[in-house]
Design a protein around this motif. Structure first.
Motif, mmCIF file in Angstrom:
data_model
loop_
_atom_site.group_PDB
_atom_site.id
_atom_site.type_symbol
_atom_site.label_atom_id
_atom_site.label_comp_id
_atom_site.label_asym_id
_atom_site.label_seq_id
_atom_site.Cartn_x
_atom_site.Cartn_y
_atom_site.Cartn_z
ATOM 1 N N ARG A 5 -24.823 45.956 -58.783
ATOM 2 C CA ARG A 5 -24.023 46.935 -59.528
ATOM 3 C C ARG A 5 -24.260 46.772 -61.029
ATOM 4 N NH1 ARG A 5 -21.898 51.757 -60.565
ATOM 5 N NH2 ARG A 5 -19.956 51.641 -61.762
ATOM 6 N N MET A 6 -24.351 45.535 -61.489
ATOM 7 C CA MET A 6 -24.638 45.294 -62.902
ATOM 8 C C MET A 6 -25.984 45.899 -63.281
ATOM 9 S SD MET A 6 -23.475 41.292 -63.154
ATOM 10 C CE MET A 6 -21.959 40.728 -62.388
ATOM 11 N N ASN A 7 -26.984 45.696 -62.435
ATOM 12 C CA ASN A 7 -28.306 46.257 -62.711
ATOM 13 C C ASN A 7 -28.252 47.781 -62.800
ATOM 14 O OD1 ASN A 7 -29.804 43.825 -62.824
ATOM 15 N ND2 ASN A 7 -29.854 43.711 -60.596
ATOM 16 N N ASP A 8 -27.460 48.402 -61.932
ATOM 17 C CA ASP A 8 -27.316 49.866 -61.962
ATOM 18 C C ASP A 8 -26.722 50.317 -63.300
ATOM 19 O OD1 ASP A 8 -28.362 50.107 -59.424
ATOM 20 O OD2 ASP A 8 -26.415 50.279 -58.427
ATOM 21 N N ILE A 9 -25.714 49.595 -63.778
ATOM 22 C CA ILE A 9 -25.075 49.942 -65.053
ATOM 23 C C ILE A 9 -26.064 49.774 -66.202
ATOM 24 C CG2 ILE A 9 -23.285 49.258 -66.704
ATOM 25 C CD1 ILE A 9 -21.553 48.502 -64.245
ATOM 26 N N PHE A 10 -26.793 48.670 -66.197
ATOM 27 C CA PHE A 10 -27.778 48.437 -67.259
ATOM 28 C C PHE A 10 -28.865 49.517 -67.244
ATOM 29 C CE2 PHE A 10 -26.785 43.640 -66.746
ATOM 30 C CZ PHE A 10 -25.651 43.785 -67.511
ATOM 31 N N LEU A 122 -33.354 41.499 -69.163
ATOM 32 C CA LEU A 122 -34.386 41.695 -68.144
ATOM 33 C C LEU A 122 -34.517 43.169 -67.773
ATOM 34 C CD1 LEU A 122 -36.409 40.008 -66.595
ATOM 35 C CD2 LEU A 122 -34.660 39.557 -64.869
ATOM 36 N N ALA A 123 -33.408 43.878 -67.723
ATOM 37 C CA ALA A 123 -33.449 45.315 -67.435
ATOM 38 C C ALA A 123 -34.255 46.061 -68.500
ATOM 39 C CB ALA A 123 -32.029 45.873 -67.353
ATOM 40 N N LEU A 124 -34.102 45.632 -69.739
ATOM 41 C CA LEU A 124 -34.867 46.235 -70.835
ATOM 42 C C LEU A 124 -36.353 45.920 -70.714
ATOM 43 C CD1 LEU A 124 -32.386 45.562 -73.720
ATOM 44 C CD2 LEU A 124 -33.417 47.793 -73.243
#
Length: 203
Positions: A5-10, A122-124
């Motif tokens: 879920r955090m990855n989705d938000i990022f 990491l998402a960036l």
């Protein structure tokens, strides 16, 4: 909240930023203001803007006075980033405050928030490496190198996401101790930076 879920938000935040792709764009955070989702989105927005400020300041043709302005913005952004990390840890401290650690409970090398901070960065990296792996103006050798790096980053996100989920599960069960050390940045503190307090004392 699971790391997925955090990855989705990022990822949503980064995509929103690139609608305008400008460091002065207004943040488009539509999550409820007091929600954890809102906090994570805001954290990643700070990271995303700073990512692009770091790109700008590396322009070899940038004027010295412009570079100084950007450097000041990056310094302020780093402080904002640290403040947001501590707010994320406050959330977990509140969530796990009533849990009594087991006798064998261990202390982790970092708090949940600092692990989540790495997940945000990491998402960036993944977003921008995906762009580099899709370019049409470079040769196949560079594209293959970029694709290899992208694959490594994606694997790294899987591993870090799993580690964050496991850490939170261990905190909930009392198998790890929720312990936080506040950041003590000395160079921003007018009472601890010798350059700043010397000027203050000298008028």
């Amino acid at each position: 909240m699971k790391a997925a879920r955090m990855n989705d938000i990022f990822d949503q935040c980064i995509a929103d930023y690139h609608q305008t792709d400008h460091v002065d764009s207004a943040e488009n955070n539509t999550f409820p203001k007091d929600s954890f989702d809102h906090l994570l989105y805001h954290k990643n927005w700070i990271d995303t803007v700073q990512w692009h400020l770091e790109d700008i300041i590396r322009d070899p043709k940038i004027k010295a006075e412009d570079a100084l302005v950007i450097k000041r913005r990056i310094d302020a952004s780093n402080q904002d980033r640290t403040d947001l990390v501590e707010q994320v840890d406050d959330y977990y401290l509140s969530s796990f405050g009533d849990i009594n650690p087991k006798k064998h409970a261990r202390v982790n090398t970092e708090s949940p928030a600092w692990a989540i901070d790495r997940l945000s960065i990491l998402a960036l990296k993944i977003y921008h490496m995906r762009v580099e792996a899709s370019r049409t103006d470079v040769n196949d050798e560079l594209l293959n190198k970029n694709q290899f790096k992208l694959n490594v980053l994606l694997t790294q996100r899987e591993d870090l996401s799993l580690a964050i989920d496991q850490l939170i599960e261990d905190l909930q069960s009392g198998d790890r101790i929720m312990k936080v050390y506040r950041q003590m940045k000395m160079y921003n503190d007018p009472e601890l930076n010798p350059v700043l307090y010397a000027k203050k004392n000298n008028g």
